[in-house]
Design an enzyme around this catalytic site. Sequence first.
Site, PDB file in Angstrom:
ATOM      1  N   CYS A  60      47.164  63.848  33.280  1.00  0.00           N
ATOM      2  CA  CYS A  60      46.001  64.584  33.786  1.00  0.00           C
ATOM      3  C   CYS A  60      44.734  63.763  33.564  1.00  0.00           C
ATOM      4  O   CYS A  60      44.711  62.837  32.761  1.00  0.00           O
ATOM      5  CB  CYS A  60      45.961  65.926  33.053  1.00  0.00           C
ATOM      6  SG  CYS A  60      44.438  66.841  33.176  1.00  0.00           S
ATOM      7  N   HIS A  61      43.671  64.123  34.271  1.00  0.00           N
ATOM      8  CA  HIS A  61      42.411  63.382  34.152  1.00  0.00           C
ATOM      9  C   HIS A  61      41.855  63.358  32.739  1.00  0.00           C
ATOM     10  O   HIS A  61      41.167  62.411  32.367  1.00  0.00           O
ATOM     11  CB  HIS A  61      41.370  63.971  35.097  1.00  0.00           C
ATOM     12  CG  HIS A  61      41.611  63.582  36.503  1.00  0.00           C
ATOM     13  ND1 HIS A  61      41.208  62.381  37.013  1.00  0.00           N
ATOM     14  CD2 HIS A  61      42.268  64.201  37.502  1.00  0.00           C
ATOM     15  CE1 HIS A  61      41.585  62.284  38.271  1.00  0.00           C
ATOM     16  NE2 HIS A  61      42.235  63.384  38.591  1.00  0.00           N
TER      17      HIS A  61
ATOM     18  N   HIS B 180      48.987  66.267  27.334  1.00  0.00           N
ATOM     19  CA  HIS B 180      48.823  67.689  26.984  1.00  0.00           C
ATOM     20  C   HIS B 180      49.416  68.593  28.052  1.00  0.00           C
ATOM     21  O   HIS B 180      49.058  69.759  28.135  1.00  0.00           O
ATOM     22  CB  HIS B 180      47.338  67.998  26.785  1.00  0.00           C
ATOM     23  CG  HIS B 180      46.532  67.775  28.025  1.00  0.00           C
ATOM     24  ND1 HIS B 180      46.177  66.527  28.461  1.00  0.00           N
ATOM     25  CD2 HIS B 180      46.051  68.641  28.938  1.00  0.00           C
ATOM     26  CE1 HIS B 180      45.507  66.642  29.589  1.00  0.00           C
ATOM     27  NE2 HIS B 180      45.422  67.917  29.904  1.00  0.00           N
ATOM     28  N   GLU B 181      50.322  68.042  28.883  1.00  0.00           N
ATOM     29  CA  GLU B 181      50.904  68.853  29.957  1.00  0.00           C
ATOM     30  C   GLU B 181      52.422  68.666  29.888  1.00  0.00           C
ATOM     31  O   GLU B 181      53.025  68.052  30.766  1.00  0.00           O
ATOM     32  CB  GLU B 181      50.327  68.366  31.312  1.00  0.00           C
ATOM     33  CG  GLU B 181      50.352  69.391  32.407  1.00  0.00           C
ATOM     34  CD  GLU B 181      49.680  68.894  33.694  1.00  0.00           C
ATOM     35  OE1 GLU B 181      48.651  69.461  34.088  1.00  0.00           O
ATOM     36  OE2 GLU B 181      50.183  67.943  34.308  1.00  0.00           O
TER      37      GLU B 181
ATOM     38  N   CYS C 177      45.930  82.375  18.583  1.00  0.00           N
ATOM     39  CA  CYS C 177      46.346  82.765  17.226  1.00  0.00           C
ATOM     40  C   CYS C 177      46.516  84.272  17.113  1.00  0.00           C
ATOM     41  O   CYS C 177      47.175  84.770  16.219  1.00  0.00           O
ATOM     42  CB  CYS C 177      45.337  82.260  16.195  1.00  0.00           C
ATOM     43  SG  CYS C 177      43.793  83.204  16.155  1.00  0.00           S
TER      44      CYS C 177
ATOM     45  N   CYS D 276      48.633  72.786  31.892  1.00  0.00           N
ATOM     46  CA  CYS D 276      47.215  72.491  32.173  1.00  0.00           C
ATOM     47  C   CYS D 276      46.809  72.775  33.609  1.00  0.00           C
ATOM     48  O   CYS D 276      46.254  73.825  33.899  1.00  0.00           O
ATOM     49  CB  CYS D 276      46.857  71.051  31.784  1.00  0.00           C
ATOM     50  SG  CYS D 276      45.140  70.635  32.138  1.00  0.00           S
TER      51      CYS D 276
ATOM     52  N   ARG E 167      50.627  65.360  41.273  1.00  0.00           N
ATOM     53  CA  ARG E 167      50.986  65.133  39.881  1.00  0.00           C
ATOM     54  C   ARG E 167      52.151  64.150  39.810  1.00  0.00           C
ATOM     55  O   ARG E 167      53.121  64.275  40.565  1.00  0.00           O
ATOM     56  CB  ARG E 167      51.419  66.436  39.199  1.00  0.00           C
ATOM     57  CG  ARG E 167      50.263  67.210  38.584  1.00  0.00           C
ATOM     58  CD  ARG E 167      49.608  66.443  37.431  1.00  0.00           C
ATOM     59  NE  ARG E 167      48.680  67.255  36.686  1.00  0.00           N
ATOM     60  CZ  ARG E 167      47.356  67.273  36.854  1.00  0.00           C
ATOM     61  NH1 ARG E 167      46.786  66.514  37.772  1.00  0.00           N
ATOM     62  NH2 ARG E 167      46.590  68.039  36.092  1.00  0.00           N
TER      63      ARG E 167
END
Length: 375
Positions: A46-47, A68-69, A98, A175, A370
Amino acid sequence: STAGKVIKCQAAVAWEAGKPLSIEEVEVDPPKAGEVRVKITATGVCHTDSYTLSGKDPEGVFPVILGHEGGGIVESVGEGVTTVKPGDHVVPLYVPQCKTCKFCLNPKTNLCQKVRVTQGQGVMPDGTRRFRCKGKELYHFMGCSTFSEYTVVLEISLCKVNEAAALDKVCLLGCGVPTGYGAALNTAGVEAGSNCAIFGLGAVGLAVALGCKAAGAKRIIGVDINPDKYEVAKKFGVNEFVNPKDHDKPIQQVLVDLTDGGLDYTFECIGNVNTMRAALEACHKGWGVSVIIGVAAAGEEISTRPFQLVTGRVWKGTAFGGYKSRESVPKLVDEYLNKKLPLDEFVTHNVPLKEINEAFHLMHAGKSIRAVVHF
Ligand code: APR
Ligand code: ZN
Protein backbone atom coordinates in the site's frame (compact mmCIF):
# COMPACT_ATOMS: atom_id res chain seq x y z
CA SER A 1 5.77 -27.33 17.68
CA THR A 2 7.45 -23.95 17.34
CA ALA A 3 5.48 -22.41 20.24
CA GLY A 4 7.72 -20.73 22.79
CA LYS A 5 10.75 -20.84 20.45
CA VAL A 6 12.43 -18.23 18.30
CA ILE A 7 11.44 -18.75 14.65
CA LYS A 8 13.82 -18.07 11.77
CA CYS A 9 12.07 -17.07 8.56
CA GLN A 10 12.19 -14.81 5.51
CA ALA A 11 11.21 -11.16 5.64
CA ALA A 12 11.56 -8.04 3.51
CA VAL A 13 13.61 -5.67 5.63
CA ALA A 14 13.73 -1.90 5.12
CA TRP A 15 17.24 -1.12 6.36
CA GLU A 16 17.12 2.57 5.54
CA ALA A 17 14.96 5.22 3.93
CA GLY A 18 14.90 5.42 0.16
CA LYS A 19 16.47 1.99 -0.46
CA PRO A 20 14.68 -1.06 -1.88
CA LEU A 21 13.57 -3.72 0.59
CA SER A 22 16.00 -6.55 1.10
CA ILE A 23 15.02 -10.17 1.64
CA GLU A 24 16.68 -11.48 4.78
CA GLU A 25 16.47 -14.29 7.27
CA VAL A 26 15.05 -12.78 10.46
CA GLU A 27 14.47 -14.11 13.98
CA VAL A 28 10.98 -13.70 15.41
CA ASP A 29 10.54 -14.02 19.17
CA PRO A 30 7.60 -15.85 20.73
CA PRO A 31 4.60 -13.70 21.68
CA LYS A 32 4.49 -12.20 25.18
CA ALA A 33 1.31 -11.65 27.22
CA GLY A 34 -1.54 -10.28 25.09
CA GLU A 35 0.41 -10.97 21.89
CA VAL A 36 -0.02 -13.44 19.05
CA ARG A 37 2.53 -14.84 16.59
CA VAL A 38 1.04 -15.14 13.12
CA LYS A 39 2.29 -16.96 10.02
CA ILE A 40 1.58 -14.47 7.27
CA THR A 41 0.64 -16.16 3.98
CA ALA A 42 -0.10 -13.09 1.83
CA THR A 43 0.14 -9.32 2.04
CA GLY A 44 -0.89 -6.37 -0.06
CA VAL A 45 1.43 -3.45 -0.70
CA CYS A 46 0.00 0.00 0.00
CA HIS A 47 1.05 3.63 -0.41
CA THR A 48 1.62 3.99 3.31
CA ASP A 49 4.37 1.35 3.15
CA SER A 50 5.94 3.26 0.30
CA TYR A 51 5.57 6.62 2.05
CA THR A 52 7.36 5.37 5.15
CA LEU A 53 10.05 3.66 3.07
CA SER A 54 10.66 6.93 1.22
CA GLY A 55 11.77 8.57 4.48
CA LYS A 56 9.15 11.34 4.28
CA ASP A 57 7.12 9.94 7.18
CA PRO A 58 8.24 11.87 10.28
CA GLU A 59 7.28 8.87 12.44
CA GLY A 60 9.29 6.46 10.27
CA VAL A 61 12.05 4.50 12.04
CA PHE A 62 14.61 2.10 10.57
CA PRO A 63 15.48 -0.72 10.25
CA VAL A 64 11.88 -1.86 10.08
CA ILE A 65 9.61 -4.57 8.71
CA LEU A 66 6.84 -2.74 6.83
CA GLY A 67 3.49 -4.08 5.62
CA HIS A 68 0.00 -3.70 7.08
CA GLU A 69 -2.39 -5.43 4.67
CA GLY A 70 -1.89 -9.09 5.49
CA GLY A 71 -3.64 -12.35 6.07
CA GLY A 72 -2.32 -15.31 8.02
CA ILE A 73 -2.71 -18.18 10.44
CA VAL A 74 -2.09 -18.06 14.19
CA GLU A 75 1.07 -20.01 15.09
CA SER A 76 1.05 -19.46 18.86
CA VAL A 77 -0.46 -17.15 21.45
CA GLY A 78 0.95 -15.41 24.51
CA GLU A 79 -0.38 -15.51 28.04
CA GLY A 80 -3.95 -14.35 28.52
CA VAL A 81 -4.95 -14.42 24.84
CA THR A 82 -8.50 -15.76 24.54
CA THR A 83 -10.01 -14.54 21.27
CA VAL A 84 -7.74 -16.46 18.87
CA LYS A 85 -5.97 -19.83 19.01
CA PRO A 86 -3.32 -21.62 16.92
CA GLY A 87 -4.68 -22.48 13.47
CA ASP A 88 -7.19 -19.63 13.32
CA HIS A 89 -7.21 -17.54 10.15
CA VAL A 90 -6.66 -13.90 11.00
CA VAL A 91 -6.26 -10.42 9.54
CA PRO A 92 -3.94 -7.98 11.35
CA LEU A 93 -5.48 -4.54 11.95
CA TYR A 94 -3.48 -1.33 12.04
CA VAL A 95 -6.38 0.32 13.84
CA PRO A 96 -6.85 -1.94 16.87
CA GLN A 97 -10.05 -2.29 18.85
CA CYS A 98 -9.39 -2.76 22.57
CA LYS A 99 -13.08 -2.33 23.45
CA THR A 100 -12.15 -0.52 26.69
CA CYS A 101 -10.65 2.88 25.83
CA LYS A 102 -12.71 6.09 25.60
CA PHE A 103 -12.61 5.89 21.81
CA CYS A 104 -13.71 2.26 21.63
CA LEU A 105 -16.58 2.99 24.00
CA ASN A 106 -17.79 5.86 21.81
CA PRO A 107 -19.89 4.73 18.86
CA LYS A 108 -18.91 7.87 16.95
CA THR A 109 -15.33 6.77 16.27
CA ASN A 110 -13.22 3.74 15.35
CA LEU A 111 -9.87 5.25 16.36
CA CYS A 112 -8.84 3.08 19.31
CA GLN A 113 -6.03 4.89 21.12
CA LYS A 114 -4.98 2.10 23.49
CA VAL A 115 -1.54 1.57 21.89
CA ARG A 116 -1.32 4.63 19.65
CA VAL A 117 1.95 5.90 21.07
CA THR A 118 3.99 2.69 21.09
CA GLN A 119 2.56 1.59 17.74
CA GLY A 120 3.75 4.89 16.26
CA GLN A 121 7.20 4.28 17.75
CA GLY A 122 7.42 0.83 16.17
CA VAL A 123 7.59 -1.09 19.44
CA MET A 124 5.29 -3.34 21.43
CA PRO A 125 3.44 -1.74 24.39
CA ASP A 126 6.22 -2.83 26.79
CA GLY A 127 8.71 -0.89 24.67
CA THR A 128 10.50 -3.98 23.30
CA ARG A 129 10.59 -5.56 19.83
CA ARG A 130 10.21 -9.13 18.54
CA PHE A 131 12.35 -9.03 15.35
CA ARG A 132 16.11 -9.37 14.88
CA CYS A 133 18.32 -9.59 11.82
CA LYS A 134 22.11 -9.77 11.62
CA GLY A 135 22.30 -9.00 15.33
CA LYS A 136 20.20 -5.84 15.03
CA GLU A 137 16.70 -5.32 16.39
CA LEU A 138 14.11 -4.35 13.79
CA TYR A 139 11.17 -2.04 14.39
CA HIS A 140 7.52 -3.05 13.98
CA PHE A 141 5.25 -1.07 11.64
CA MET A 142 1.64 0.03 12.19
CA GLY A 143 1.27 -2.78 14.69
CA CYS A 144 1.34 -5.30 11.82
CA SER A 145 4.69 -5.82 10.00
CA THR A 146 3.19 -8.16 7.44
CA PHE A 147 6.27 -8.21 5.17
CA SER A 148 7.56 -11.09 7.30
CA GLU A 149 6.63 -14.75 7.08
CA TYR A 150 6.06 -14.63 10.85
CA THR A 151 5.07 -11.54 12.80
CA VAL A 152 3.98 -10.74 16.34
CA VAL A 153 0.91 -8.56 16.82
CA LEU A 154 -1.35 -7.68 19.73
CA GLU A 155 -4.52 -9.64 20.30
CA ILE A 156 -6.41 -6.33 20.09
CA SER A 157 -4.91 -5.83 16.61
CA LEU A 158 -6.17 -9.12 15.22
CA CYS A 159 -9.49 -10.52 14.09
CA LYS A 160 -10.40 -14.10 13.38
CA VAL A 161 -12.00 -14.59 9.96
CA ASN A 162 -13.91 -17.38 8.23
CA GLU A 163 -11.44 -20.03 7.03
CA ALA A 164 -13.38 -20.52 3.82
CA ALA A 165 -12.09 -17.17 2.56
CA ALA A 166 -8.77 -17.09 0.66
CA LEU A 167 -6.20 -15.21 2.73
CA ASP A 168 -4.57 -13.80 -0.40
CA LYS A 169 -7.83 -11.92 -1.04
CA VAL A 170 -9.09 -11.03 2.44
CA CYS A 171 -5.69 -9.53 3.25
CA LEU A 172 -7.04 -6.51 1.34
CA LEU A 173 -9.57 -6.08 4.15
CA GLY A 174 -6.62 -5.00 6.33
CA CYS A 175 -6.50 -1.58 4.68
CA GLY A 176 -7.49 -0.36 1.22
CA VAL A 177 -10.90 -1.92 0.71
CA PRO A 178 -12.60 -1.11 4.06
CA THR A 179 -11.07 2.36 3.91
CA GLY A 180 -12.96 3.22 0.73
CA TYR A 181 -16.04 1.05 1.19
CA GLY A 182 -16.66 2.35 4.71
CA ALA A 183 -16.04 5.96 3.69
CA ALA A 184 -19.08 5.67 1.41
CA LEU A 185 -21.27 3.59 3.70
CA ASN A 186 -20.29 4.76 7.20
CA THR A 187 -18.70 8.20 6.94
CA ALA A 188 -20.72 9.71 4.10
CA GLY A 189 -23.79 7.55 4.51
CA VAL A 190 -24.55 7.64 0.77
CA GLU A 191 -28.27 7.22 0.06
CA ALA A 192 -30.08 5.58 -2.83
CA GLY A 193 -30.39 7.90 -5.81
CA SER A 194 -27.40 10.11 -4.85
CA ASN A 195 -24.88 11.61 -7.22
CA CYS A 196 -21.29 10.88 -6.19
CA ALA A 197 -17.85 11.78 -7.50
CA ILE A 198 -14.69 9.88 -6.65
CA PHE A 199 -11.33 11.60 -7.08
CA GLY A 200 -8.66 8.96 -7.74
CA LEU A 201 -9.52 5.49 -9.03
CA GLY A 202 -6.91 3.38 -7.26
CA ALA A 203 -7.87 0.58 -4.89
CA VAL A 204 -9.29 3.06 -2.38
CA GLY A 205 -11.38 4.96 -4.93
CA LEU A 206 -12.67 1.73 -6.46
CA ALA A 207 -13.69 0.52 -3.00
CA VAL A 208 -15.59 3.81 -2.56
CA ALA A 209 -17.35 3.06 -5.85
CA LEU A 210 -18.43 -0.35 -4.52
CA GLY A 211 -19.82 1.34 -1.42
CA CYS A 212 -21.69 3.96 -3.46
CA LYS A 213 -23.10 1.23 -5.70
CA ALA A 214 -24.14 -0.88 -2.67
CA ALA A 215 -25.96 2.17 -1.29
CA GLY A 216 -27.86 2.58 -4.56
CA ALA A 217 -26.18 5.75 -5.83
CA LYS A 218 -27.39 6.91 -9.23
CA ARG A 219 -24.42 8.69 -10.80
CA ILE A 220 -20.96 7.53 -9.76
CA ILE A 221 -18.49 9.81 -11.50
CA GLY A 222 -14.84 8.76 -11.51
CA VAL A 223 -12.29 11.58 -11.71
CA ASP A 224 -8.77 10.54 -12.68
CA ILE A 225 -5.89 11.90 -14.76
CA ASN A 226 -5.12 8.38 -16.00
CA PRO A 227 -7.68 7.51 -18.71
CA ASP A 228 -6.75 3.80 -18.41
CA LYS A 229 -8.61 3.74 -15.10
CA TYR A 230 -12.07 4.16 -16.58
CA GLU A 231 -12.41 0.75 -18.18
CA VAL A 232 -11.54 -1.08 -14.96
CA ALA A 233 -13.56 1.34 -12.80
CA LYS A 234 -16.76 0.41 -14.66
CA LYS A 235 -16.55 -3.05 -13.11
CA PHE A 236 -16.69 -1.43 -9.68
CA GLY A 237 -19.76 0.69 -10.40
CA VAL A 238 -18.29 3.90 -11.82
CA ASN A 239 -20.72 4.92 -14.56
CA GLU A 240 -19.23 8.22 -15.78
CA PHE A 241 -15.67 9.38 -16.16
CA VAL A 242 -14.09 12.83 -16.12
CA ASN A 243 -10.42 13.44 -16.87
CA PRO A 244 -9.36 16.85 -15.48
CA LYS A 245 -6.76 17.03 -18.25
CA ASP A 246 -9.52 17.16 -20.89
CA HIS A 247 -10.82 20.48 -19.51
CA ASP A 248 -9.55 24.04 -19.25
CA LYS A 249 -11.94 24.90 -16.39
CA PRO A 250 -11.11 23.86 -12.82
CA ILE A 251 -12.37 20.34 -12.18
CA GLN A 252 -14.83 21.52 -9.50
CA GLN A 253 -16.49 23.78 -12.07
CA VAL A 254 -16.66 20.96 -14.60
CA LEU A 255 -18.41 18.75 -12.06
CA VAL A 256 -20.80 21.46 -10.85
CA ASP A 257 -21.83 22.10 -14.46
CA LEU A 258 -22.31 18.39 -15.12
CA THR A 259 -24.54 17.86 -12.10
CA ASP A 260 -26.86 20.87 -11.99
CA GLY A 261 -25.10 22.55 -9.08
CA GLY A 262 -22.85 19.90 -7.60
CA LEU A 263 -22.58 16.45 -6.12
CA ASP A 264 -24.36 15.03 -3.11
CA TYR A 265 -21.15 13.24 -2.09
CA THR A 266 -17.52 13.52 -3.13
CA PHE A 267 -14.53 11.45 -2.03
CA GLU A 268 -10.86 12.36 -2.22
CA CYS A 269 -8.80 9.18 -2.69
CA ILE A 270 -5.52 10.68 -3.89
CA GLY A 271 -3.91 12.39 -0.91
CA ASN A 272 -3.45 15.73 -2.69
CA VAL A 273 -4.55 18.92 -0.92
CA ASN A 274 -5.56 20.59 -4.20
CA THR A 275 -7.95 17.79 -5.13
CA MET A 276 -9.26 17.84 -1.54
CA ARG A 277 -10.29 21.45 -2.11
CA ALA A 278 -11.74 20.65 -5.53
CA ALA A 279 -13.73 17.75 -4.06
CA LEU A 280 -15.28 20.00 -1.42
CA GLU A 281 -16.09 22.74 -3.92
CA ALA A 282 -17.68 20.22 -6.30
CA CYS A 283 -20.34 19.53 -3.65
CA HIS A 284 -23.86 20.84 -3.95
CA LYS A 285 -24.72 23.98 -1.99
CA GLY A 286 -26.90 23.28 1.05
CA TRP A 287 -26.14 19.59 1.57
CA GLY A 288 -23.10 18.26 -0.31
CA VAL A 289 -20.69 16.20 1.78
CA SER A 290 -17.02 15.71 0.91
CA VAL A 291 -14.95 12.98 2.56
CA ILE A 292 -11.15 13.08 2.68
CA ILE A 293 -9.67 9.59 2.54
CA GLY A 294 -6.30 10.10 0.82
CA VAL A 295 -3.41 10.77 3.17
CA ALA A 296 -1.51 13.96 2.37
CA ALA A 297 2.18 14.24 3.20
CA ALA A 298 3.13 15.46 6.70
CA GLY A 299 2.90 19.22 7.08
CA GLU A 300 0.46 19.78 4.19
CA GLU A 301 -2.56 22.00 4.84
CA ILE A 302 -5.99 22.27 3.24
CA SER A 303 -7.79 25.48 2.40
CA THR A 304 -11.03 26.79 0.94
CA ARG A 305 -13.21 29.84 1.39
CA PRO A 306 -15.28 29.46 4.59
CA PHE A 307 -18.29 30.54 2.51
CA GLN A 308 -18.24 26.98 1.12
CA LEU A 309 -19.14 25.64 4.57
CA VAL A 310 -21.42 28.51 5.60
CA THR A 311 -23.54 27.66 2.60
CA GLY A 312 -24.06 24.10 3.73
CA ARG A 313 -21.26 21.97 2.38
CA VAL A 314 -19.72 19.55 4.88
CA TRP A 315 -16.06 18.54 4.99
CA LYS A 316 -15.29 15.21 6.67
CA GLY A 317 -12.49 12.70 6.90
CA THR A 318 -12.16 9.05 7.72
CA ALA A 319 -9.60 6.40 8.59
CA PHE A 320 -10.22 2.71 7.97
CA GLY A 321 -13.65 3.65 6.64
CA GLY A 322 -14.95 4.39 10.12
CA TYR A 323 -15.13 0.66 10.81
CA LYS A 324 -14.51 -0.49 14.38
CA SER A 325 -11.94 -2.94 13.16
CA ARG A 326 -12.18 -6.20 15.08
CA GLU A 327 -15.96 -6.44 14.98
CA SER A 328 -16.30 -5.29 11.36
CA VAL A 329 -13.62 -7.04 9.31
CA PRO A 330 -15.02 -10.56 9.95
CA LYS A 331 -18.38 -9.27 8.66
CA LEU A 332 -16.72 -7.90 5.53
CA VAL A 333 -15.11 -11.32 5.02
CA ASP A 334 -18.61 -12.82 5.17
CA GLU A 335 -19.82 -10.24 2.63
CA TYR A 336 -16.96 -11.38 0.38
CA LEU A 337 -17.96 -15.03 0.81
CA ASN A 338 -21.61 -14.15 0.07
CA LYS A 339 -20.45 -12.45 -3.15
CA LYS A 340 -21.72 -9.09 -1.95
CA LEU A 341 -18.24 -7.55 -1.76
CA PRO A 342 -15.97 -8.42 -4.69
CA LEU A 343 -12.30 -8.59 -3.66
CA ASP A 344 -10.77 -10.76 -6.39
CA GLU A 345 -11.10 -7.90 -8.89
CA PHE A 346 -8.71 -5.73 -6.84
CA VAL A 347 -5.85 -8.19 -7.20
CA THR A 348 -4.21 -7.45 -10.55
CA HIS A 349 -0.80 -8.94 -9.75
CA ASN A 350 0.62 -11.71 -7.57
CA VAL A 351 4.32 -11.90 -6.77
CA PRO A 352 6.52 -14.05 -4.53
CA LEU A 353 8.22 -12.36 -1.55
CA LYS A 354 11.55 -12.13 -3.36
CA GLU A 355 9.88 -9.84 -5.94
CA ILE A 356 8.27 -7.50 -3.42
CA ASN A 357 10.11 -4.50 -4.83
CA GLU A 358 8.39 -5.20 -8.15
CA ALA A 359 5.04 -4.82 -6.35
CA PHE A 360 6.15 -1.32 -5.32
CA HIS A 361 7.15 -0.51 -8.91
CA LEU A 362 3.76 -1.64 -10.24
CA MET A 363 2.00 0.57 -7.70
CA HIS A 364 4.11 3.64 -8.53
CA ALA A 365 3.63 3.11 -12.25
CA GLY A 366 -0.17 3.02 -11.77
CA LYS A 367 -0.21 -0.47 -13.35
CA SER A 368 -1.64 -2.40 -10.43
CA ILE A 369 -4.79 -1.95 -8.43
CA ARG A 370 -3.26 -4.21 -5.83
CA ALA A 371 -0.22 -6.46 -6.12
CA VAL A 372 -0.38 -9.24 -3.53
CA VAL A 373 2.83 -10.74 -2.18
CA HIS A 374 2.84 -14.47 -1.43
CA PHE A 375 5.10 -16.16 1.12
N1 APR B 1 -6.49 14.28 -10.22
C1 APR B 1 -7.16 13.13 -10.45
N2 APR B 1 -6.65 11.90 -10.23
C2 APR B 1 -5.38 11.82 -9.80
C3 APR B 1 -4.61 12.97 -9.53
C4 APR B 1 -5.20 14.25 -9.78
N3 APR B 1 -4.56 15.37 -9.55
N4 APR B 1 -3.40 12.56 -9.07
C5 APR B 1 -3.42 11.21 -9.05
N5 APR B 1 -4.61 10.75 -9.49
C6 APR B 1 -5.06 9.37 -9.59
C7 APR B 1 -4.04 8.38 -10.09
O1 APR B 1 -4.01 8.35 -11.53
C8 APR B 1 -4.53 7.05 -9.50
O2 APR B 1 -5.40 6.37 -10.37
O3 APR B 1 -5.37 8.89 -8.28
C9 APR B 1 -5.29 7.48 -8.26
C10 APR B 1 -4.64 7.04 -6.94
O4 APR B 1 -4.67 5.67 -6.90
P1 APR B 1 -3.49 4.78 -6.29
O5 APR B 1 -2.19 5.45 -6.54
O6 APR B 1 -3.66 3.39 -6.79
O7 APR B 1 -3.77 4.88 -4.71
P2 APR B 1 -4.70 4.07 -3.70
O8 APR B 1 -4.05 2.80 -3.29
O9 APR B 1 -6.10 4.00 -4.20
O10 APR B 1 -4.64 5.07 -2.46
C11 APR B 1 -5.12 6.39 -2.60
O11 APR B 1 -5.10 6.89 -0.29
O12 APR B 1 -3.83 5.48 1.01
C12 APR B 1 -4.08 6.80 0.68
O13 APR B 1 -2.80 8.73 0.43
C13 APR B 1 -2.86 7.37 0.08
O14 APR B 1 -2.40 8.25 -2.08
C14 APR B 1 -3.05 7.23 -1.39
C15 APR B 1 -4.57 7.28 -1.55
ZN1 ZN C 1 -9.69 1.11 22.21
